[in-house]
Write a protein that holds these residues in place. Structure first.
Motif, PDB file in Angstrom:
ATOM      1  N   THR A 179      64.252  63.248   6.517  1.00 10.17           N
ATOM      2  CA  THR A 179      62.856  62.963   7.219  1.00 10.17           C
ATOM      3  C   THR A 179      61.855  63.866   6.615  1.00 10.17           C
ATOM      4  O   THR A 179      60.748  63.767   6.786  1.00 10.17           O
ATOM      5  N   ARG A 180      62.431  64.909   5.665  1.00 12.21           N
ATOM      6  CA  ARG A 180      61.354  65.784   5.032  1.00 12.21           C
ATOM      7  C   ARG A 180      61.358  65.866   3.757  1.00 12.21           C
ATOM      8  O   ARG A 180      60.269  65.983   2.782  1.00 12.21           O
ATOM      9  N   TYR A 181      62.655  65.951   3.144  1.00  9.61           N
ATOM     10  CA  TYR A 181      63.054  65.849   1.516  1.00  9.61           C
ATOM     11  C   TYR A 181      63.712  64.801   1.099  1.00  9.61           C
ATOM     12  O   TYR A 181      64.554  64.329   1.665  1.00  9.61           O
ATOM     13  N   LEU A 182      63.047  64.477  -0.153  1.00 10.64           N
ATOM     14  CA  LEU A 182      63.868  63.292  -0.869  1.00 10.64           C
ATOM     15  C   LEU A 182      64.245  63.905  -2.066  1.00 10.64           C
ATOM     16  O   LEU A 182      63.656  64.718  -2.909  1.00 10.64           O
ATOM     17  N   HIS A 183      65.411  63.939  -2.626  1.00  7.26           N
ATOM     18  CA  HIS A 183      66.020  64.367  -3.979  1.00  7.26           C
ATOM     19  C   HIS A 183      65.912  63.398  -5.121  1.00  7.26           C
ATOM     20  O   HIS A 183      66.251  62.285  -4.900  1.00  7.26           O
ATOM     21  N   LEU A 184      65.556  63.748  -6.358  1.00  8.69           N
ATOM     22  CA  LEU A 184      65.417  62.903  -7.489  1.00  8.69           C
ATOM     23  C   LEU A 184      65.867  63.702  -8.892  1.00  8.69           C
ATOM     24  O   LEU A 184      65.656  64.989  -8.758  1.00  8.69           O
ATOM     25  N   ASN A 185      66.256  62.834  -9.692  1.00 12.91           N
ATOM     26  CA  ASN A 185      66.654  63.681 -10.842  1.00 12.91           C
ATOM     27  C   ASN A 185      65.678  62.974 -12.004  1.00 12.91           C
ATOM     28  O   ASN A 185      64.589  62.138 -11.782  1.00 12.91           O
ATOM     29  N   GLU A 186      66.073  63.424 -13.270  1.00 10.43           N
ATOM     30  CA  GLU A 186      65.159  63.175 -14.330  1.00 10.43           C
ATOM     31  C   GLU A 186      65.056  61.696 -14.670  1.00 10.43           C
ATOM     32  O   GLU A 186      63.897  61.207 -15.169  1.00 10.43           O
ATOM     33  N   LYS A 187      66.089  60.975 -14.319  1.00  9.43           N
ATOM     34  CA  LYS A 187      65.906  59.594 -14.454  1.00  9.43           C
ATOM     35  C   LYS A 187      65.344  58.606 -13.314  1.00  9.43           C
ATOM     36  O   LYS A 187      65.199  57.555 -13.125  1.00  9.43           O
ATOM     37  N   GLU A 188      64.784  59.482 -12.308  1.00 11.55           N
ATOM     38  CA  GLU A 188      63.783  58.890 -11.391  1.00 11.55           C
ATOM     39  C   GLU A 188      64.793  58.282 -10.372  1.00 11.55           C
ATOM     40  O   GLU A 188      64.442  57.461  -9.618  1.00 11.55           O
ATOM     41  N   GLN A 189      66.043  58.685 -10.460  1.00 10.47           N
ATOM     42  CA  GLN A 189      67.008  58.065  -9.393  1.00 10.47           C
ATOM     43  C   GLN A 189      66.810  59.119  -8.176  1.00 10.47           C
ATOM     44  O   GLN A 189      66.795  60.323  -8.088  1.00 10.47           O
ATOM     45  N   ILE A 190      66.667  58.245  -7.030  1.00  5.39           N
ATOM     46  CA  ILE A 190      66.456  58.955  -5.870  1.00  5.39           C
ATOM     47  C   ILE A 190      67.497  58.915  -4.735  1.00  5.39           C
ATOM     48  O   ILE A 190      67.965  57.968  -4.532  1.00  5.39           O
ATOM     49  N   ALA A 191      67.774  60.170  -4.211  1.00  5.71           N
ATOM     50  CA  ALA A 191      68.702  60.303  -2.988  1.00  5.71           C
ATOM     51  C   ALA A 191      68.338  60.921  -1.761  1.00  5.71           C
ATOM     52  O   ALA A 191      67.237  61.615  -1.818  1.00  5.71           O
ATOM     53  N   ILE A 210      58.999  55.309  -3.961  1.00  3.66           N
ATOM     54  CA  ILE A 210      59.282  56.484  -3.000  1.00  3.66           C
ATOM     55  C   ILE A 210      58.777  55.978  -1.454  1.00  3.66           C
ATOM     56  O   ILE A 210      59.405  56.189  -0.453  1.00  3.66           O
ATOM     57  N   GLU A 211      57.483  55.625  -1.407  1.00  4.54           N
ATOM     58  CA  GLU A 211      56.842  55.181  -0.342  1.00  4.54           C
ATOM     59  C   GLU A 211      57.582  54.040   0.683  1.00  4.54           C
ATOM     60  O   GLU A 211      57.623  54.099   1.767  1.00  4.54           O
ATOM     61  N   SER A 212      58.486  53.231  -0.117  1.00  7.85           N
ATOM     62  CA  SER A 212      59.192  52.249   0.678  1.00  7.85           C
ATOM     63  C   SER A 212      60.553  52.772   1.197  1.00  7.85           C
ATOM     64  O   SER A 212      61.026  52.065   2.051  1.00  7.85           O
ATOM     65  N   ILE A 213      60.978  53.976   0.660  1.00 11.41           N
ATOM     66  CA  ILE A 213      62.252  54.384   1.199  1.00 11.41           C
ATOM     67  C   ILE A 213      62.350  54.306   2.898  1.00 11.41           C
ATOM     68  O   ILE A 213      63.436  54.067   3.232  1.00 11.41           O
ATOM     69  N   ILE A 214      61.253  55.022   3.270  1.00  9.28           N
ATOM     70  CA  ILE A 214      61.513  55.050   4.889  1.00  9.28           C
ATOM     71  C   ILE A 214      61.665  53.715   5.627  1.00  9.28           C
ATOM     72  O   ILE A 214      61.970  53.784   6.859  1.00  9.28           O
ATOM     73  N   HIS A 215      61.474  52.708   4.971  1.00 10.24           N
ATOM     74  CA  HIS A 215      61.325  51.452   5.689  1.00 10.24           C
ATOM     75  C   HIS A 215      62.799  50.738   5.491  1.00 10.24           C
ATOM     76  O   HIS A 215      63.287  49.570   5.879  1.00 10.24           O
ATOM     77  N   LYS A 216      63.505  51.324   4.446  1.00  8.50           N
ATOM     78  CA  LYS A 216      65.148  50.678   4.181  1.00  8.50           C
ATOM     79  C   LYS A 216      65.949  51.272   5.502  1.00  8.50           C
ATOM     80  O   LYS A 216      65.983  52.188   6.081  1.00  8.50           O
ATOM     81  N   GLN A 217      66.939  50.187   5.606  1.00 12.22           N
ATOM     82  CA  GLN A 217      67.948  50.227   6.678  1.00 12.22           C
ATOM     83  C   GLN A 217      68.753  51.618   6.226  1.00 12.22           C
ATOM     84  O   GLN A 217      69.106  52.263   7.300  1.00 12.22           O
ATOM     85  N   GLU A 218      69.154  51.509   5.031  1.00 18.86           N
ATOM     86  CA  GLU A 218      70.050  52.950   4.672  1.00 18.86           C
ATOM     87  C   GLU A 218      69.368  54.281   5.061  1.00 18.86           C
ATOM     88  O   GLU A 218      70.004  54.954   5.427  1.00 18.86           O
ATOM     89  N   TYR A 219      68.164  54.061   4.973  1.00 21.99           N
ATOM     90  CA  TYR A 219      67.325  55.281   5.389  1.00 21.99           C
ATOM     91  C   TYR A 219      67.580  55.576   6.792  1.00 21.99           C
ATOM     92  O   TYR A 219      68.009  56.841   7.299  1.00 21.99           O
ATOM     93  N   GLU A 220      67.156  54.798   7.587  1.00 19.25           N
ATOM     94  CA  GLU A 220      67.254  54.610   9.192  1.00 19.25           C
ATOM     95  C   GLU A 220      68.710  55.301   9.481  1.00 19.25           C
ATOM     96  O   GLU A 220      69.124  55.977  10.255  1.00 19.25           O
ATOM     97  N   TYR A 221      69.784  54.623   8.828  1.00 18.84           N
ATOM     98  CA  TYR A 221      71.236  54.775   9.127  1.00 18.84           C
ATOM     99  C   TYR A 221      71.496  56.346   8.669  1.00 18.84           C
ATOM    100  O   TYR A 221      72.183  56.947   9.420  1.00 18.84           O
ATOM    101  N   HIS A 222      71.126  56.789   7.577  1.00 24.89           N
ATOM    102  CA  HIS A 222      70.936  58.056   7.231  1.00 24.89           C
ATOM    103  C   HIS A 222      70.720  59.106   7.990  1.00 24.89           C
ATOM    104  O   HIS A 222      71.174  60.089   8.434  1.00 24.89           O
ATOM    105  N   ILE A 223      69.457  58.815   8.328  1.00 22.28           N
ATOM    106  CA  ILE A 223      68.798  59.979   9.308  1.00 22.28           C
ATOM    107  C   ILE A 223      69.351  60.099  10.713  1.00 22.28           C
ATOM    108  O   ILE A 223      69.169  60.954  11.412  1.00 22.28           O
TER     109      ILE A 223
END
Lengths: 287, 378
Positions: A179-191, A210-223
């Motif tokens: 909800t506050r931090y997203l992690h990414l690597n040099e290949k711009e892969q985001i977790a 990045i902006e659209s991540i919070i609208h994904k169902q996986e995000y909602e399930y994760h948080i």
């Protein structure tokens, strides 16, 4: 909505694409700290630089030039106190939080020392089985001790942010809550968390996503992953302290004598602190 | 305030072991003409009674089987036929949440619903789908439901039915339910097992009291952490604060305020009397709300309140917080309303064995001594 902070390695090409974003930049090279600070400050807001030190804390060469840099140091061991003494003067002037691993028993003492010296510090959970009793002692010191000492994490975070009507995730302390931090690597892969980044369980690729991540169902399930714990009906779901642990130690073998005892005491302590803060305890008659 | 327990549908997608409604095998769904008549009747009642409101509880069966369209039509009917009184109709919902969807939630919001009552059971094979009572699939769907409610910022609370298997793990159940929803505390009720009950899950009043008695000291020690666990919080308010907060079944005042409406317009005292086919007040097609709420059969319940303090409850110091308990329970055991409910034993044992020793409080609500300034029926 609070803007999400990106936890990223230092890479100039990547930073170019992250302009205007707030960043936590990770490095394992202490000599790059000033370089990172200069690089990031141009077009970004720096939340912190996380130094994952490959050497003991006492061996790090702390510099007075780091004075205005928000720093977070992770080290597996405290090292020799003698070596740290000459650096205390500088350390006390830095904007720094120091985290030591729970893997070494000496680190528990090291954290008490740092805290007594006024240096904000904390414990991070290593790979080895946790010494719950030592952790409990440290937590009691961190929350109940009336002597002057700097905050010890994650105890201080939980005690300060505890609310009887909210679940609390101390992983914020480790930049590890989506909800506050997203992690990414040099290949711009985001977790969504550090573990997912390491396990290559990415939610998306590309800075523009990045902006659209919070609208994904996986995000909602994760948080809201606490529902998975409830659904699995494992021991954590029935634990009195679930609200401050959220099932982080579900793999632990002997929960009833280990994490459950610790987190129950931790919850009591957080509540004690909460009542003191909100003055909901007993009122003393007036003189 | 009138409380309408509205069962437009009594069919359910679940097969919960202790449910009385599904035993009726009632597949009827209320048609729209009758639905319209209900709102016309409510409007008449509210226009004639300016000081009254109506709590309109959508109950079942499983209400979400009605589908979003049904609720939309109800909303349209309300807007058309209750133009000046609709603000005095407060909608509530009781659902198992396993088939709730965004479309239904959207209409619920338009009806002013911001919280939903539900039930949950961590012990397998008690609540579940189909003949085998598939609780795994049920729980999965339930969790999807509560995720959706969280996303929509709709609060929800659980009623937990205590049965024989619950007795083995009271604290685990307590922790599970408080972990499941930190914002809304569970309400523990004793299972009702009248008639041809075959599952051997029934418990005595003493067993229910002992179940509560295991949880109560934990609750009392951590009262700030678990502020609203029922029946504990209510009893504390009654005994310690002398602020009477009573349920329908303990208030002794449900007589002229409650009303069940079934799928074919049949009316009765409440949801349970509807389930048991006790206390019929006629059909909504033939009578107004006013007539139904003042049906002569309701006098039986009033009479009960004047008889019990002189008979079954004469020396009971818990009278003021119990009033002989639910009249329907009494009827189901004695075939007569003028007796105390069997659940009185549970309250009495719990108070004497656990509540009073743990809190150090003493309840004194004898029939002649009670001084109640205000009763809030919940």
């Amino acid at each position: 909505m609070i803007e999400q902070i990106l936890v990223t390695p230092y890479n100039e090409e990547l930073l170019e694409k992250l302009k205007q974003k707030t960043l936590v930049v990770k490095t394992d090279d202490q000599d790059k700290i000033q370089l990172i600070h200069r690089g990031v400050s141009k077009h970004n807001k720096l939340h912190a630089i996380q130094l994952n030190s490959p050497i003991a804390l006492s061996s790090i060469t702390f510099k007075k030039e780091w004075k205005n840099i928000p720093l977070c140091v992770y080290s597996s061991e405290f090292g020799g106190f003698k070596n740290l003494i000459p650096k205390l003067d500088i350390l006390n002037k830095l904007n720094i939080r120091i985290f030591l691993s729970s893997d070494l028993k000496e680190n528990f003492t090291g954290i008490r020392i740092l805290s007594s010296l006024g240096i904000a510090c904390g414990l991070f959970f290593g790979d080895r089985p946790i010494d719950w009793e030592s952790l409990n002692d440290l937590m009691h010191h961190a929350i109940y001790s009336q002597t002057n000492h700097a905050p010890i994490e994650p105890f201080s975070y939980v005690a300060s942010n505890y609310d009887t009507s909210e679940y609390i995730d101390y992983n914020f302390v480790y930049f590890n809550n989506a909800t506050r931090y997203l992690h990414l690597n040099e290949k711009e892969q985001i977790a969504l968390c550090y573990e997912d980044l390491i396990n290559r369980n990415f939610i998306s690729t590309g800075v523009e996503s990045i902006e659209s991540i919070i609208h994904k169902q996986e995000y909602e399930y994760h948080i809201n992953s606490r529902y998975d714990v409830m659904l699995s009906m494992n021991e954590c779901a029935f634990c009195p302290a679930f609200r401050i642990c959220l099932g982080k130690f579900s793999e632990e073998d002997d929960k009833q004598n280990g994490c459950q005892v610790f987190f129950s005491d931790f919850l009591d302590a957080a509540e004690h602190f909460y009542k003191r803060k909100n003055n909901t305890g007993n009122k003393l008659w007036q003189l | 305030m009138a409380v309408v327990i509205f069962k437009a549908i009594e069919k359910c997608n679940s097969n919960c072991i202790y449910c009385d409604v599904i035993k009726k095998h009632q597949d009827k769904i209320m048609d729209y003409d009758l639905l319209k008549l209900i709102f016309i009747r409510m409007n008449e009642y509210l226009l004639d009674n300016h000081d009254k409101n109506i709590t309109f509880t959508w109950h079942g069966g499983e209400v979400c089987l009605l589908g979003a369209e049904y609720f939309k039509i109800a909303l349209d009917i309300q807007n058309e036929f209750c133009p000046t009184t609709k603000s005095r109709i407060k909608h509530q919902v009781q659902s198992n949440l396993t088939i709730i969807n965004q479309e239904i939630i959207n209409v619920f919001k338009e009806l002013g619903i911001n919280q939903i009552g539900t039930s949950f059971e961590p012990i397998p094979k008690i609540r579940g789908f189909g003949i085998k009572r598939d609780s795994k699939a049920y729980n999965h769907k339930f969790m999807e439901g509560i995720r959706l409610l969280a996303k929509n910022e709709i609060r929800w609370g659980v009623i937990y039915v205590v049965h024989k298997k619950s007795l083995e793990i009271p604290l685990e159940i307590f922790y599970y339910l408080t972990n499941l929803n930190i914002n809304s505390s569970p309400n523990f009720n004793q299972i009702k097992t009248f008639g041809d009950y075959k599952h051997n899950l029934g418990i005595t009043g003493e067993e229910f009291a002992d179940f509560l008695g295991v949880i109560f000291p934990v609750w009392f020690k951590n009262i700030d952490r678990y502020p609203n666990i029922q029946p504990f919080a209510r009893l504390m308010r009654n005994v310690r604060d002398k602020e009477m907060s009573l349920l329908c079944e303990t208030s002794g005042e449900c007589n002229y305020e409650w009303l069940y409406i079934g799928p074919e317009g049949q009316t009765s005292q409440c949801g349970r009397s509807g389930d048991y086919n006790v206390l019929s007040y006629g059909n909504l097609n033939d009578y107004t709300f006013e007539q139904i709420l003042n049906n002569n059969n309701r006098d039986l319940l009033t009479d009960r309140q004047s008889v019990l303090p002189k008979t079954d409850c004469i020396d009971c110091r818990f009278w003021g917080i119990c009033h002989g308990g639910c009249p329907l329970d009494a009827y189901m055991v004695n075939h007569d309303f003028k007796h105390k409910s069997p659940s009185c034993d549970a309250l009495k044992i719990f108070m004497e064995k656990y509540f009073e020793p743990v809190t150090g409080l003493y309840a004194d609500f004898m029939p002649v001594k009670q001084t109640i300034s205000k009763i809030n029926i919940q």
